[in-house]
Design a protein around this motif. Structure first.
Motif, PDB file in Angstrom:
ATOM      1  N   ASP A 143      43.808  29.545  -9.801  1.00  0.00           N
ATOM      2  CA  ASP A 143      44.071  28.255 -10.111  1.00  0.00           C
ATOM      3  C   ASP A 143      44.945  27.979 -11.358  1.00  0.00           C
ATOM      4  O   ASP A 143      44.782  28.991 -12.311  1.00  0.00           O
ATOM      5  N   GLU A 144      45.665  27.284 -11.384  1.00  0.00           N
ATOM      6  CA  GLU A 144      46.509  26.760 -12.407  1.00  0.00           C
ATOM      7  C   GLU A 144      47.333  28.039 -13.210  1.00  0.00           C
ATOM      8  O   GLU A 144      47.072  28.496 -14.282  1.00  0.00           O
ATOM      9  N   ALA A 164      48.223  31.287  -5.189  1.00  0.00           N
ATOM     10  CA  ALA A 164      48.225  30.814  -6.650  1.00  0.00           C
ATOM     11  C   ALA A 164      48.427  29.239  -6.567  1.00  0.00           C
ATOM     12  O   ALA A 164      49.417  28.999  -5.946  1.00  0.00           O
ATOM     13  N   ALA A 165      47.705  28.521  -7.469  1.00  0.00           N
ATOM     14  CA  ALA A 165      47.903  27.135  -7.472  1.00  0.00           C
ATOM     15  C   ALA A 165      48.528  26.615  -8.606  1.00  0.00           C
ATOM     16  O   ALA A 165      48.268  27.260  -9.529  1.00  0.00           O
ATOM     17  N   GLU A 200      41.170  40.670 -17.400  1.00  0.00           N
ATOM     18  CA  GLU A 200      40.473  40.526 -16.123  1.00  0.00           C
ATOM     19  C   GLU A 200      41.209  40.281 -14.943  1.00  0.00           C
ATOM     20  O   GLU A 200      40.813  40.618 -13.832  1.00  0.00           O
ATOM     21  N   VAL A 201      42.471  40.056 -14.955  1.00  0.00           N
ATOM     22  CA  VAL A 201      43.332  40.168 -13.716  1.00  0.00           C
ATOM     23  C   VAL A 201      43.247  41.409 -13.078  1.00  0.00           C
ATOM     24  O   VAL A 201      43.325  41.714 -11.884  1.00  0.00           O
ATOM     25  N   SER A 237      40.251  31.785 -12.850  1.00  0.00           N
ATOM     26  CA  SER A 237      40.814  30.665 -13.424  1.00  0.00           C
ATOM     27  C   SER A 237      41.830  31.168 -14.536  1.00  0.00           C
ATOM     28  O   SER A 237      41.566  31.939 -15.594  1.00  0.00           O
ATOM     29  N   ALA A 238      43.020  30.703 -14.617  1.00  0.00           N
ATOM     30  CA  ALA A 238      44.041  30.913 -15.474  1.00  0.00           C
ATOM     31  C   ALA A 238      43.569  30.198 -16.810  1.00  0.00           C
ATOM     32  O   ALA A 238      44.218  30.717 -17.945  1.00  0.00           O
TER      33      ALA A 238
END
Length: 487
Positions: free
Chosen positions: A139-140, A165-166, A115-116, A107-108
């Motif tokens: 997401d985001e 990626a959303a 974390e990425v 979650s962005a």
């Protein structure tokens, strides 16, 4: 057995155990594991294949890039851009499930660079150890900073992960160029009412959903469709709330007496969800889209549409002062002298907003919006200043005529300043025949009034005034004697 990536935020990244056979049942991951009996209806009803996906026919068509990617198991990162509830998360789940890849979700909102990188390192280790690829769903992604988006690049470039990626925002403004160029951009459209009906009806009947235990009235269904606003997830949230309310009613009243399905009536649906949660991001694309639609509706004289967009802005918490400023601009830009009361109305509305605040000021904003929408329109003032600015920027800035120059200082008259100037109040009708503009634009006609509204009378008067000033019209004709145009 479940393992967790080493990350400071517990539960941020979940990794499933051994994969199932390719094409059978789908890969385990946070989305799949959430589809248990107690999971939200929207999660339980998440489509498992492209054929189950509702809407987005351009993405599901045979031979489409997405279908080739999913069914051909081709490694390609995706950037999914569309409104909420249109299937972005679902597409990531389908890609993971149908290709048998491991699924990791970030979650962005909560994740940082550390974390990425941990997620990508875990995917790389899994690829080396077992050959199994990973779908990394972000997401985001528009909420990621440039540094956070940069951290995704090694994994995408080396194909250690298949990035999905959303974003609900325009990627051209919110996603870094290197990531854009390395991903397939897919645009998702809002679902139609028919799409939402299909989603709702499927959830009522499907074993993963309400399993036929409820009977949804047509009016209740249409109410849910209307509230959803093209958002499938929202429609299922409302449906689940309505089903819960219906069950509560049955337990309270002891109805129905038979063993048939529990009815969900319009009254039940309304009680469960009394109004739509407005989808609107004041810092994103929809902010500009709604504001643009609001201004264009007022300009187009559609008071009803203008009130709709005004209501959306109010419900979204838009700063009322911003709305008032836009109305003041519009009063001059799109109405001008066609209705000289438009600008005072808009200014008064802005002052009222400042004095009384919300929620009472919504009445004033509505008042001003309707007044400006139904007012006659003219952009003659807008085009006039535009033409004058264009001439100045093109270098047409000749010297001020000598008779108009300042003559209030010693020696000015020796320079010819003010010599020959005609004082307008000493002339017939208060208008003098003399040159005001520099020679280079002496014949310019910037202001070209329309015949709309009050500007019709202004036009006739201005044409007579201009002819007197430039000495091109009949002498002795009072400009104010021109007949007034119909408003």
């Amino acid at each position: 057995m479940r393992r967790r990536l080493a990350a400071p935020d517990d539960g941020l990244f979940e990794v499933a155990g051994a994969p199932p056979a390719h094409g059978g049942g789908g890969s385990a991951g946070s989305l799949t594991d959430a589809a248990h009996a107690a999971a939200p209806l929207a999660v339980r009803m998440r489509p498992r294949s492209l054929d189950e996906l509702v809407g987005q026919p351009q993405l599901r068509a045979p031979g489409s890039p997405l279908r080739q990617l999913v069914e051909g198991d081709r490694p390609m990162s995706l950037l999914l851009w569309g409104p909420p509830g249109t299937g972005k998360t679902t597409i990531a789940s389908i890609l993971s499930r149908q290709t048998g890849r491991r699924f990791v979700e970030v979650s962005a909102v909560a994740a940082g660079v550390k974390e990425v990188r941990a997620a990508i390192d875990g995917a790389r280790a899994e690829l080396v150890r077992s050959g199994r690829e990973t779908v990394l769903f972000v997401d985001e992604v528009h909420r990621f900073s440039k540094a956070q988006q940069d951290a995704l690049l090694p994994g995408v470039e080396n194909r250690w992960v298949t990035l999905v990626a959303a974003t609900t925002e325009n990627p051209s403004f919110s996603v870094i160029s290197p990531l854009l160029s390395r991903s397939l951009l897919l645009r998702l459209e809002s679902l139609t009412d028919d799409d939402i009906r299909e989603v709702v009806e499927r959830a009522v009947a499907d074993e993963r959903g309400l399993a036929g235990r409820f009977l949804l009235d047509d009016e209740a269904r249409e109410h849910i469709v209307r509230l959803a606003g093209g958002d499938a997830r929202r429609s299922l949230t409302y449906l689940e709330a309505a089903a819960g309310a219906a069950q509560t009613t049955v337990r309270t009243t002891g109805e129905p007496a038979d063993d048939g399905p529990t009815p969900i009536t319009l009254e039940t649906a309304e009680a469960a969800a009394d109004r739509a949660a407005v989808r609107y991001d004041r810092d994103g694309d929809q902010h500009y889209d709604v504001v643009s639609a609001f201004i264009k509706s007022v300009r187009g004289s559609d008071a009803d549409a203008a009130l709709h967009y005004l209501a959306r802005m109010i419900e979204a918490g838009e700063d009322p002062r911003f709305i008032a400023r836009r109305l003041m601009i519009l009063a001059s830009e799109d109405i001008g002298l066609a209705d000289p009361t438009a600008l005072p109305t808009a200014v008064a509305a802005a002052q009222t907003v400042q004095l009384i605040g919300m929620p009472e000021a919504q009445l004033t904003l509505a008042h001003a919006t309707v007044a400006l929408a139904v007012a006659p329109k003219s952009n003659a003032v807008t085009t006039a200043i535009g033409a004058a600015l264009a001439d100045v920027r093109a270098g047409k800035v000749g010297a001020v005529p000598p008779h108009l120059r300042d003559a209030h200082y010693g020696g000015a008259k020796k320079l010819g300043h003010g010599v020959g100037y005609k004082y307008s109040h000493d002339e017939p009708f208060g208008i003098a025949e003399q040159q005001y503009a520099p020679d280079v634009v002496a014949d310019a006609a910037y202001y070209r009034p329309t015949e709309l509204g009050a500007e019709g009378a202004v036009k006739q008067r201005w044409e007579r005034i201009r002819s007197i000033i430039r000495g091109t019209g009949p002498a002795g004709v009072d400009p104010s004697s021109a007949p007034r145009a119909n408003r």
